[in-house]
Design a protein around this motif. Structure first.
Motif, mmCIF file in Angstrom:
data_model
loop_
_atom_site.group_PDB
_atom_site.id
_atom_site.type_symbol
_atom_site.label_atom_id
_atom_site.label_comp_id
_atom_site.label_asym_id
_atom_site.label_seq_id
_atom_site.Cartn_x
_atom_site.Cartn_y
_atom_site.Cartn_z
ATOM 1 N N PHE A 286 -0.102 17.005 36.963
ATOM 2 C CA PHE A 286 0.108 17.739 35.387
ATOM 3 C C PHE A 286 1.006 19.115 35.518
ATOM 4 O O PHE A 286 1.618 19.436 34.635
ATOM 5 N N ILE B 230 1.901 19.675 31.738
ATOM 6 C CA ILE B 230 1.107 19.565 30.647
ATOM 7 C C ILE B 230 -0.245 20.222 30.912
ATOM 8 O O ILE B 230 -0.461 20.709 32.142
ATOM 9 N N GLU C 41 -2.421 11.404 24.812
ATOM 10 C CA GLU C 41 -1.111 11.697 24.407
ATOM 11 C C GLU C 41 -0.607 12.410 23.222
ATOM 12 O O GLU C 41 0.201 13.477 23.271
ATOM 13 N N ARG D 189 -1.476 16.006 24.164
ATOM 14 C CA ARG D 189 -0.325 16.568 25.016
ATOM 15 C C ARG D 189 0.602 17.249 24.066
ATOM 16 O O ARG D 189 1.093 18.440 24.101
ATOM 17 N N ILE E 262 1.500 21.341 23.392
ATOM 18 C CA ILE E 262 2.949 21.592 23.859
ATOM 19 C C ILE E 262 3.473 22.306 22.696
ATOM 20 O O ILE E 262 4.034 23.309 22.666
ATOM 21 N N SER F 82 1.295 25.349 27.823
ATOM 22 C CA SER F 82 1.629 24.764 29.185
ATOM 23 C C SER F 82 0.569 24.720 30.249
ATOM 24 O O SER F 82 -0.318 24.977 29.999
#
Length: 470
Positions: free
Chosen positions: A132, A137, A200, A203, A207, A212
């Motif tokens: 990550f 991520i 996903e 994520r 972001i 972050s």
């Protein structure tokens, strides 16, 4: 009678509260059982020594070999470096930029290969953290990502899983670990796919908001250490990338061969003798097949690393220690369930469950899901429910023409839903290992281990009701 029902509810709420507050279940369960007994008017000491303890001891007697060998196998996979090697190999195949998928798949391979869920969590966290970090991520997604790989489809859905959650239903329904393969594979695929889509999505969403790996919202706020032996270090270097997969494949292959080929060809008539408890082969086949598979894998690890016996010995000793708390915690919950089932008010609850007009499949799924949620344990909740209602559910299913294999698979999957409510010991432990809080990461854990599995089970029940088993 009303007071007895109130006692059951109060004792359940107390068990949840104590577990959420960090009181070990091995203590919380008998304390909660006493509360239930007090409300019912039953004798306290007799209920403890003649109901709670025999049920607890019975669970330990039946399941200790699995917990023991599973813990030893997991530690040996760690000290040999095999677990870490598998993680890095899978990451190399998938790519570090697909950190979420790599973490889920690696965790799933280890779980389906027979390594204890908690051992996988300890092994995977430092690897997932590095993945990550490289992919930048948000680290708050690490617990949910690991949870998807170890607490869901490989634990309950995929046929042949050596995890105890997949073996327990067979003791009551006379089925094996490979029961309901079609439903299991479909359910497992849906949970895996939908879980990945959610992670996903999260994520991209985080972001896009500027979060972050190192942002304040995702930073570690508590110690990511454990007192469960996670300090075990890798001391043996695997000779190549494929060797570490051999023990996992051994568990799978031996389990499969024993269940479908070897055991059915043997004569088990002697089990009807009083010496062996006049048991049925069907009630033990799944347990024995998994046990033989794990023992075979342990033997293979020893053979491949015999020159490093001093390190393997440390692994055996540590594995023995790691097996104790999980089995006695679950057994304590089973003892609590036996006490609840022994009070007169429980008969009213049981009759209400069977009087709700649902068929055996729905009744089994609902009762297992509720008890797993109340106890915060998939194995403990399922055992409590099936100890109390298993025989009646089996008879009901046979009378209604419902496949016991479907009952096995969907009951196991139902146990892996509400068991991850916030007070769950597994959830608390995973967050501690990852050094994060409920506020930071529970939303994603809940989505992939609770919401999605529950919705998938509901959909599968509808599908099975419409087209039958497959």
């Amino acid at each position: 009678m009303i007071l007895g029902i109130v006692g059951i509810i109060v004792s359940l709420l107390l068990l949840i509260t104590l577990a959420y507050r960090g009181v070990p279940v091995i203590l919380a369960a008998p304390i909660s059982a006493v509360v239930c007994v007090l409300f019912s008017g039953a004798p306290i000491m007799a209920s403890y020594t003649e109901v709670f303890m025999p049920a607890m001891a019975g669970f330990v007697g039946s399941w200790f070999p699995i917990f023991l060998t599973g813990a030893i196998f997991g530690v040996l996979m760690t000290v040999t470096g095999y677990a870490e090697s598998i993680a890095r190999t899978v990451t190399g195949w998938i790519g570090s930029r697909r950190a979420i998928a790599a973490t889920v798949i690696t965790s799933a391979l280890m779980t389906y290969g027979g390594i204890s869920l908690f051992v996988v969590a300890f092994v995977m966290y430092p690897l997932a953290r590095e993945l990550f970090r490289v992919a930048d991520i948000p680290r708050r997604l690490i617990p949910g990502t690991i949870a998807l790989g170890i607490f869901t489809f490989t634990m309950t859905a995929l046929p042949g899983s050596p995890q105890v959650q997949n073996i327990i239903p067979g003791q009551f329904f006379g089925t094996g670990a490979w029961a309901g393969p079609g439903v299991g594979v479909l359910g497992g695929t849906l949970i895996f796919g939908l879980g990945l889509l959610w992670l996903e999505h999260r994520r991209r969403s985080l972001i896009s908001k500027g979060e972050s790996f190192e942002s304040a919202e995702s930073k570690k706020v508590i110690g990511g250490s454990s007192d469960d032996g996670s300090s075990v270090t890798t001391t043996i270097a695997p000779p190549n990338r494929l060797v570490p997969f051999l023990p996992l494949l051994t568990v799978f292959a031996v389990n499969f061969a024993c269940t479908l080929l070897i055991f059915p060809a043997l004569d088990w008539s002697y089990l009807q003798e009083d010496t062996f408890g006049a048991i049925s082969y069907d009630t033990r086949a799944g347990l024995w097949a998994v046990l033989v598979g794990i023992v075979s894998a342990i033997a293979l690890i020893i053979a491949m690393n015999f020159g490093q016996w001093s390190t393997l010995k440390v692994g055996f000793n540590d594995g023995v220690k790691r097996s104790m708390l999980p089995i006695f915690s679950t057994a304590s919950e089973v003892g609590y369930g036996a006490v609840v089932a022994s009070v007169a008010a429980f008969a009213v609850v049981r009759d209400s469950v069977f009087g709700m007009g649902a068929n055996a499949l729905v009744t089994s799924v609902v009762t297992t899901s509720i008890t797993a949620g109340l106890t915060g344990s998939s194995s403990g909740g399922m055992t409590i429910a099936l100890n109390a209602l298993g025989a009646d559910l089996r008879a009901m299913a046979e009378a209604e023409g419902i496949s016991l294999e479907m009952m096995h698979r969907l009951t196991a999957m139902a146990a892996g839903g509400l068991d991850t409510l916030p007070h769950s010991g597994a959830v608390v432990t995973l967050l501690i290992v990852c050094g994060l809080t409920h506020r930071q990461s529970y939303k994603d854990i809940a989505m992939v281990t609770l919401v999605i599995p529950v919705l998938v089970v509901v959909a599968l029940i509808a599908l099975v009701s419409a087209v039958g088993g497959f």
